[in-house]
Write an enzyme that holds these catalytic residues in place. Sequence first.
Site, PDB file in Angstrom:
ATOM      1  N   VAL A  49       0.873  -1.185   0.000  1.00 43.17           N
ATOM      2  CA  VAL A  49       0.000   0.000   0.000  1.00 43.17           C
ATOM      3  C   VAL A  49       0.911   1.236   0.000  1.00 43.17           C
ATOM      4  CG1 VAL A  49      -2.115  -0.971   0.972  1.00 43.17           C
ATOM      5  CG2 VAL A  49      -0.218  -0.393   2.509  1.00 43.17           C
ATOM      6  N   HIS A  50       1.759   1.310  -1.040  1.00 36.82           N
ATOM      7  CA  HIS A  50       2.814   2.333  -1.128  1.00 36.82           C
ATOM      8  C   HIS A  50       2.324   3.722  -0.699  1.00 36.82           C
ATOM      9  CE1 HIS A  50       5.086  -0.600  -3.553  1.00 36.82           C
ATOM     10  NE2 HIS A  50       4.022  -0.741  -4.296  1.00 36.82           N
ATOM     11  N   ASP A  51       1.235   4.168  -1.324  1.00 37.67           N
ATOM     12  CA  ASP A  51       0.802   5.557  -1.139  1.00 37.67           C
ATOM     13  C   ASP A  51       0.241   5.809   0.253  1.00 37.67           C
ATOM     14  OD1 ASP A  51      -0.463   5.695  -4.564  1.00 37.67           O
ATOM     15  OD2 ASP A  51       1.567   5.879  -3.750  1.00 37.67           O
TER      16      ASP A  51
END
Length: 322
Positions: A235-237
């Site tokens: 969930v990079h962002d």
Amino acid sequence: MTRAVLIDCDPGIDDMMALLTACASPELELRGVTTVGGNVGIERTTRNARSVLALAGRGDVPVAAGAKRSLVRAVARHDSAHGDDGLGGIELPVPDGRPDRRPAAEFLAAAVEASTEPVALFAVGPLTNVALFYATYPDIAATLDRLVVMGGSIGPGNITPAAEFNVWFDPEAAYRVLAEPDVAVPTTLVPLDVTRRTGLGEADLARLAAAGPIGGYAARALGGYRHGAGPAIPVHDAVAVLSVMHPELMTVRRATVQVETGLGPGRGATLVDLRPEAAPAEGVDATPVDVGVVPTVDVVVDADSRAVVEALLDRVTRLDRR
Ligand code: RIB
Ligand code: CA
């Protein structure tokens, strides 16, 4: 105390998680969202941003569309890891109304200029809109409280061996924002090295789905994320958003960041110089703006990944408990 924030994004499944996290966090006052072409085209990223905000009960948050493509060179067409619709095929309802008519850079400038409190900008897609904001409205951009960028990598990339997707998509924009901003904006970089280690497992998806309809949509979208190796779904962002609300979970070091804008195999690579001599000592002006002087950036070099995931689940599941 709430913090006024803006989010520039290219939804994008993990962008969706960043938007849901922001909407679920009373510490953040989401003043607006701008969209950029990246994971999918601008029409889709804009529609997706509006749909995700409506899903979270925040259809009141204005959305303004920005750049369709990168500043200098268009990237080769590629299959998006986020699916053709950009959200893993979940097909959210499209809210009534329409986006704000102003282009993203103008919208960002107006939102920052109108604010009586400091505003932080999260940039979790290609940096084209932010580069245009900096170039067109430098005096307003200079009043930003902080820029938090999800992008770049200290080590290997994801879209190529050398480059992380957001920087690869528009290296010239990334260079302009990270290496030659010409505005003294305190900047945090949340690179792939940390975000790729922060993922949701099957049990986490089950917790989301059990929370209610919003969590169910999020779980299904994440299930459609063709994120590559490893069981955990990154969930990079959302990590970038959580880095502001949970600084205690982050390890941050000062560095300079150079961006490869050549046309060779290293295009879009970020050279993050963590050597002590590369960054001024604490307390020294961390963001010199002399042209040609690469400013210091606060780089998140490590995170308590499990605690970050728990914080994300705690917040996003709140949306179904309201
Ligand atoms: O490399 C990860 C980044 O690229 C994330 O912002 C994801 O949404 C994609 O845009
Ligand atoms: Ca993104």
